[in-house]
Scaffold this active site. Structure first.
Site, mmCIF file in Angstrom:
data_model
loop_
_atom_site.group_PDB
_atom_site.id
_atom_site.type_symbol
_atom_site.label_atom_id
_atom_site.label_comp_id
_atom_site.label_asym_id
_atom_site.label_seq_id
_atom_site.Cartn_x
_atom_site.Cartn_y
_atom_site.Cartn_z
ATOM 1 N N HIS A 30 2.719 -8.257 4.196
ATOM 2 C CA HIS A 30 2.538 -9.077 2.994
ATOM 3 C C HIS A 30 3.829 -9.774 2.649
ATOM 4 C CE1 HIS A 30 3.764 -5.024 1.748
ATOM 5 N NE2 HIS A 30 4.371 -5.594 0.720
ATOM 6 N N ASP A 71 0.626 -9.063 -7.974
ATOM 7 C CA ASP A 71 1.167 -7.715 -7.794
ATOM 8 C C ASP A 71 0.857 -6.886 -9.038
ATOM 9 O OD1 ASP A 71 3.687 -6.498 -5.829
ATOM 10 O OD2 ASP A 71 3.190 -5.447 -7.682
ATOM 11 N N CYS A 74 -6.158 -3.424 2.855
ATOM 12 C CA CYS A 74 -7.468 -3.609 3.497
ATOM 13 C C CYS A 74 -8.586 -3.329 2.491
ATOM 14 C CB CYS A 74 -7.601 -2.716 4.720
ATOM 15 S SG CYS A 74 -6.689 -3.303 6.166
ATOM 16 N N HIS A 97 5.803 -11.236 -0.608
ATOM 17 C CA HIS A 97 5.958 -11.354 -2.053
ATOM 18 C C HIS A 97 6.423 -12.780 -2.355
ATOM 19 C CE1 HIS A 97 6.395 -6.847 -2.809
ATOM 20 N NE2 HIS A 97 6.673 -6.895 -1.516
ATOM 21 N N HIS A 128 0.976 -2.881 5.364
ATOM 22 C CA HIS A 128 0.095 -4.000 5.732
ATOM 23 C C HIS A 128 0.913 -5.250 5.415
ATOM 24 C CE1 HIS A 128 -4.172 -5.978 5.577
ATOM 25 N NE2 HIS A 128 -3.270 -6.954 5.479
ATOM 26 N N CYS A 157 -5.814 1.899 4.332
ATOM 27 C CA CYS A 157 -4.831 0.922 3.856
ATOM 28 C C CYS A 157 -5.272 0.298 2.530
ATOM 29 C CB CYS A 157 -4.659 -0.150 4.925
ATOM 30 S SG CYS A 157 -3.693 -1.553 4.380
ATOM 31 N N ASN A 160 9.144 -6.950 3.099
ATOM 32 C CA ASN A 160 9.878 -5.726 3.400
ATOM 33 C C ASN A 160 9.322 -5.108 4.675
ATOM 34 O OD1 ASN A 160 11.462 -5.886 1.024
ATOM 35 N ND2 ASN A 160 9.771 -5.056 -0.171
HETATM 36 P P1 5GP Z 1 6.226 -3.336 -0.615
HETATM 37 O O1 5GP Z 1 6.981 -2.298 -1.412
HETATM 38 O O2 5GP Z 1 5.396 -2.697 0.466
HETATM 39 O O3 5GP Z 1 7.064 -4.470 -0.112
HETATM 40 O O4 5GP Z 1 5.251 -4.024 -1.650
HETATM 41 C C1 5GP Z 1 4.043 -3.463 -2.027
HETATM 42 C C2 5GP Z 1 3.658 -4.088 -3.337
HETATM 43 O O5 5GP Z 1 2.285 -3.847 -3.550
HETATM 44 C C3 5GP Z 1 4.405 -3.526 -4.546
HETATM 45 O O6 5GP Z 1 5.090 -4.576 -5.213
HETATM 46 C C4 5GP Z 1 3.297 -2.903 -5.405
HETATM 47 O O7 5GP Z 1 3.485 -3.103 -6.790
HETATM 48 C C5 5GP Z 1 2.059 -3.614 -4.910
HETATM 49 N N1 5GP Z 1 0.840 -2.821 -4.965
HETATM 50 C C6 5GP Z 1 0.661 -1.549 -4.524
HETATM 51 N N2 5GP Z 1 -0.605 -1.145 -4.724
HETATM 52 C C7 5GP Z 1 -1.245 -2.199 -5.295
HETATM 53 C C8 5GP Z 1 -2.593 -2.390 -5.745
HETATM 54 O O8 5GP Z 1 -3.464 -1.514 -5.657
HETATM 55 N N3 5GP Z 1 -2.891 -3.603 -6.296
HETATM 56 C C9 5GP Z 1 -1.959 -4.597 -6.417
HETATM 57 N N4 5GP Z 1 -2.359 -5.750 -6.958
HETATM 58 N N5 5GP Z 1 -0.683 -4.451 -5.995
HETATM 59 C C10 5GP Z 1 -0.336 -3.269 -5.447
HETATM 60 ZN ZN ZN Z 2 -4.422 -3.071 5.948
#
Ligand code: 5GP
Ligand code: ZN
Length: 118
Positions: free
Chosen positions: A105, A36, A13, A107, A103, A10, A92
């Site tokens: 989260h 982000d 993680c 935003h 994982h 992950c 999401n």
């Molecule tokens: P999701 O699409 O799962 O709701 O949001 C995942 C978010 O994690 C996305 O906005 C993406 O830009 C961010 N993200 C993905 N990988 C990384 C990373 O390695 N570092 C950081 N800081 N953000 C990440």
């Molecule tokens: Zn995780």
């Protein structure tokens, strides 16, 4: 199992473990907050639980304190970035919800006029 303290596959993680760097905003024993990597607004931070929970679907009475702690702290983060007058909190869930990192989260997005969703 959908919940472990850490999940070696992950990305969040790995950020929590320090294996992948991040621009940290805040950290305590339960949560980590960082910018982000691909922001969709001038302020776009991610608030993650320090235990691996796949998504909001896996929240239960055992792990809810991690989630409630994030919600309790979000107004402080918004204030520290000067966006407490208006911002958006998004989590999401699953494929159709557009969840790309499995994982849990939240935003926190702001710093511009956000378009209506919902
Ligand atoms: P999701 O699409 O799962 O709701 O949001 C995942 C978010 O994690 C996305 O906005 C993406 O830009 C961010 N993200 C993905 N990988 C990384 C990373 O390695 N570092 C950081 N800081 N953000 C990440
Ligand atoms: Zn995780």
């Amino acid at each position: 199992m959908s919940e472990h303290t850490h999940n070696s596959d992950c990305v969040f993680c790995k950020i929590i473990n320090g294996e992948i760097p991040s621009r940290k905003v805040y950290e305590d024993d339960k949560i980590l907050v960082f910018h982000d990597i691909n922001p969709s607004a001038p302020v776009h931070i991610l608030c993650v639980t320090k235990i691996h929970i796949d998504s909001l679907n896996e929240v239960n009475s055992e792990n809810i304190s991690y989630v409630s702690h994030i919600l309790e702290k979000i107004p402080e983060f918004a204030k520290s970035f000067g966006i407490d007058g208006g911002y958006r909190v998004v989590t999401n869930i699953g494929e159709d919800g557009g969840q790309s990192v499995k994982h849990l989260h939240f935003h926190v997005i702001g710093g511009k006029k956000l378009g209506y969703i919902g």
